[in-house]
Scaffold this active site. Sequence first.
Site, PDB file in Angstrom:
ATOM      1  N   GLY B  74       8.814  -9.942 -24.478  1.00  0.00           N
ATOM      2  CA  GLY B  74       8.100  -8.841 -24.456  1.00  0.00           C
ATOM      3  C   GLY B  74       8.940  -7.640 -24.739  1.00  0.00           C
ATOM      4  O   GLY B  74       8.656  -6.348 -25.378  1.00  0.00           O
ATOM      5  N   ASN B 157       4.274  -2.846 -14.009  1.00  0.00           N
ATOM      6  CA  ASN B 157       4.941  -4.163 -13.416  1.00  0.00           C
ATOM      7  C   ASN B 157       5.273  -3.802 -11.995  1.00  0.00           C
ATOM      8  O   ASN B 157       5.656  -4.848 -11.407  1.00  0.00           O
ATOM      9  CB  ASN B 157       6.105  -4.594 -14.449  1.00  0.00           C
ATOM     10  CG  ASN B 157       7.101  -3.131 -14.523  1.00  0.00           C
ATOM     11  OD1 ASN B 157       6.544  -2.308 -14.815  1.00  0.00           O
ATOM     12  ND2 ASN B 157       8.223  -3.586 -14.382  1.00  0.00           N
ATOM     13  N   GLN B 185       2.332  -7.867 -18.339  1.00  0.00           N
ATOM     14  CA  GLN B 185       1.841  -8.015 -16.850  1.00  0.00           C
ATOM     15  C   GLN B 185       0.360  -8.314 -16.929  1.00  0.00           C
ATOM     16  O   GLN B 185      -0.120  -8.943 -15.888  1.00  0.00           O
ATOM     17  CB  GLN B 185       2.126  -6.774 -15.934  1.00  0.00           C
ATOM     18  CG  GLN B 185       3.492  -6.627 -15.601  1.00  0.00           C
ATOM     19  CD  GLN B 185       4.256  -7.874 -14.964  1.00  0.00           C
ATOM     20  OE1 GLN B 185       3.574  -8.622 -14.287  1.00  0.00           O
ATOM     21  NE2 GLN B 185       5.624  -7.826 -14.917  1.00  0.00           N
ATOM     22  N   SER B 205       4.088 -11.356 -23.380  1.00  0.00           N
ATOM     23  CA  SER B 205       5.395 -12.325 -23.050  1.00  0.00           C
ATOM     24  C   SER B 205       5.059 -13.533 -22.127  1.00  0.00           C
ATOM     25  O   SER B 205       4.377 -13.687 -21.245  1.00  0.00           O
ATOM     26  CB  SER B 205       6.318 -11.552 -22.156  1.00  0.00           C
ATOM     27  OG  SER B 205       7.400 -12.318 -21.889  1.00  0.00           O
ATOM     28  N   HIS B 207       6.701 -15.968 -20.742  1.00  0.00           N
ATOM     29  CA  HIS B 207       7.431 -16.505 -19.191  1.00  0.00           C
ATOM     30  C   HIS B 207       6.716 -15.704 -18.085  1.00  0.00           C
ATOM     31  O   HIS B 207       6.889 -15.975 -16.953  1.00  0.00           O
ATOM     32  CB  HIS B 207       8.709 -16.333 -19.048  1.00  0.00           C
ATOM     33  CG  HIS B 207       9.396 -14.867 -18.828  1.00  0.00           C
ATOM     34  ND1 HIS B 207       9.749 -14.486 -17.678  1.00  0.00           N
ATOM     35  CD2 HIS B 207       9.740 -13.899 -19.728  1.00  0.00           C
ATOM     36  CE1 HIS B 207      10.253 -13.121 -17.838  1.00  0.00           C
ATOM     37  NE2 HIS B 207      10.012 -12.887 -19.133  1.00  0.00           N
ATOM     38  N   THR B 243      14.350 -17.851 -37.599  1.00  0.00           N
ATOM     39  CA  THR B 243      13.571 -19.093 -37.466  1.00  0.00           C
ATOM     40  C   THR B 243      12.678 -19.249 -36.202  1.00  0.00           C
ATOM     41  O   THR B 243      13.042 -19.075 -35.134  1.00  0.00           O
ATOM     42  CB  THR B 243      14.684 -20.374 -37.227  1.00  0.00           C
ATOM     43  OG1 THR B 243      15.630 -20.339 -38.616  1.00  0.00           O
ATOM     44  CG2 THR B 243      13.786 -21.635 -37.281  1.00  0.00           C
ATOM     45  N   CYS B 330      14.490  -6.208 -13.817  1.00  0.00           N
ATOM     46  CA  CYS B 330      15.519  -5.589 -14.830  1.00  0.00           C
ATOM     47  C   CYS B 330      16.392  -4.564 -14.219  1.00  0.00           C
ATOM     48  O   CYS B 330      17.251  -4.281 -14.230  1.00  0.00           O
ATOM     49  CB  CYS B 330      14.888  -4.963 -15.761  1.00  0.00           C
ATOM     50  SG  CYS B 330      13.686  -5.838 -16.633  1.00  0.00           S
TER      51      CYS B 330
END
Lengths: 413, 413
Positions: B74, B157, B185, B205, B207, B243, B330
Amino acid sequence: MNADTRIYLDHAATTPVDKRVLKAMLPFFTKTFGNSASMHSFGLEAEKALDEAREKLAQALSCTKEEVFFTSGGTESDNLAILGTVRRFKREGKGKHIITTQIEHHAVLHAIQHLERKEGFSVTYLPVSKDGFVSVSSVENAITPETILISIMHANNEIGSIQPIKQIGELARRKSILFHTDAVQTFGKLSTNVNDLNVDLLSASSHKLYGPKGVGLLFVRKGTPIESINFGGGHERGLRSGTENISGIVGFAEASRLAQENLEKEAEREKRLRDKLIHGVLKVEGSWLNGSRENRLPNNANFGFDFIEGEGIVLYLSDRGIAASTGSACSSHDLKPSHVLTAIGLPPEKAHSSLRLTLGRSTKPKHVSYTIEKIIEVVAKLRELSPLKKGVEFKTSAGWKEDEHEHGVECKH
Amino acid sequence: MNADTRIYLDHAATTPVDKRVLKAMLPFFTKTFGNSASMHSFGLEAEKALDEAREKLAQALSCTKEEVFFTSGGTESDNLAILGTVRRFKREGKGKHIITTQIEHHAVLHAIQHLERKEGFSVTYLPVSKDGFVSVSSVENAITPETILISIMHANNEIGSIQPIKQIGELARRKSILFHTDAVQTFGKLSTNVNDLNVDLLSASSHKLYGPKGVGLLFVRKGTPIESINFGGGHERGLRSGTENISGIVGFAEASRLAQENLEKEAEREKRLRDKLIHGVLKVEGSWLNGSRENRLPNNANFGFDFIEGEGIVLYLSDRGIAASTGSACSSHDLKPSHVLTAIGLPPEKAHSSLRLTLGRSTKPKHVSYTIEKIIEVVAKLRELSPLKKGVEFKTSAGWKEDEHEHGVECKH
């Protein structure tokens, strides 16, 4: 070897994840899945795993774990090392000259070209010898009072040439210039002790050493001036924002541990196979080796074949169950000749004829024998079809002129 | 619930990988491990998997797969959306004004602050209501002829407030201004049809929706002017080098497929549990709900408690087997009050008292009951210890003044 043969000889592009690595990763998907920034027990478990992984990787580099910063891979590490240091220097009104080589990976080269074209930096792109080596004296001669960064790869991803990093590092230190090396192709294959190498910044990528894709690291020596190039939650001590990819990082660390455990022995084994491969393939008429015969990555061979294109060889070998490459995977769909092969002096038609074979843990002597056999077959077949070879009789080596030999060694013709 | 109870109520920070997702990923570590840029069969298999994953994610967004670009998560998606568009505008001599809100995730906010401080852009940080909503008219009033980008998150969030993205998108389109939304979110929780939302750029994102860490995506509507912010091999059609993390991408796509399959039903289920949680916790005297009662993420609850700190609650709950958070993971080690809670008007001492509980697929009614019970216990215990509550008798609600209620709803006291 039977019809279902699949021989992977493209380990420089990527490697399979080692089963032991995957096993180490598994708990971190479904069980120990916390966000390492969280304060509760799930977060603390993740933080502990992150810390242990960092320590393992620091050991492989002979640095402290505070000097290891996780990224999404080699490209990001290279970008962070280069953009992060020189942009900070620029803000502080320091010099604006960067030294690199003509044969860097695109992650370095394109980052530096961007700085040159868009951000006002000047750049010296050092030439290399026909074997692919940069000379320490050329680095020294390129240094000006404006020089703020030297970025030179540890070993080349296409032709495997190993650069005199230790000596360049000594020079850089003497002149107080930051020194970055892209060790993506060497980390886990050669020693990457950052103190022996005298580097301030070193990039490595997990998926080149039997770890998962999507994770890399940047070693940043304590005290190195650097600023972040992305912005967010301030992870990795403020240098690289983004929730840490714990399963990937744990896998990377385990992959590194396994590689270090067996580093020299495996390098010796692969080197013997590589030499057998080189010996066998160079029996093909009008073939040559790109790069140095001796001072190259233990698992790397890169051949050229007169009058045919590398792409055709790769496709025909793939049909025969052998995975090879013309050079960098990143550029495999690119029609331009390799910048590395051009830099070692190959004319476009010879640069287009390259075949890179990079060995790995799964490579066995019988794979090498089979590959040699198939290369001989495929090259002969392609030459039959080649519009370029008209009038050329390979049995007598006609069309293979002496002055074309300078780019390789041990041409058998 | 016994002594080994572990209840995870921090799904906004990260989620465990769904077992079905892991199962889908497994072959891409050890078997189908190729580099998608390679020309041989291993590469083609990887490219095929990449293509299929891109298609699955495009379906979840109702866009074409050519509009889906994979990133490391994200944070990178937000950075790419914002820096990649406005730097291109700058090069083309276009306007230099950006509109955002005061409650964005740090990946957006810090990227934009960087542009303001270091790259010459001007920024309007829109305020939000006490429930955490930005008004469409405030966006409209902030637009100038110089405005080039509006970046407003889909849902917050910390406090879960869902913004009027569709209406802001209509406005942005009418004014021909690019519109980005951080949907980290909401992707996999609410509908994220990019055409309904009228967005040009959308970040997501993996996860956060039971996929692996280290992978995200940026939707870029066809024709949107954007340039890459990293440099290298030119993966992802030149926009994002590095990659591709195939196993991660395959997992992300499968996680998205599973989430879409059950989107509304699961949202309803979590909403019921969330409401039960809110109802139970707000019985605590001197407590309130941060954010809106109704228009919030189905899995999000964020409480405040007079006279105690959220960090203490999180630690005590962790001791009792409950994983919660004070707000953004975070910022969980940050001593500053949450910028989101400050923006909705909480004074520092109230902003410091926040407890975020974010539910998920594993959350059961009994977990909610247990959590309510433990919150009551922990708050009481912390208040006994609290130096702030001296002289306050909660039974009679003394110390809880009427004018302090405005930041939340349904304060029970």
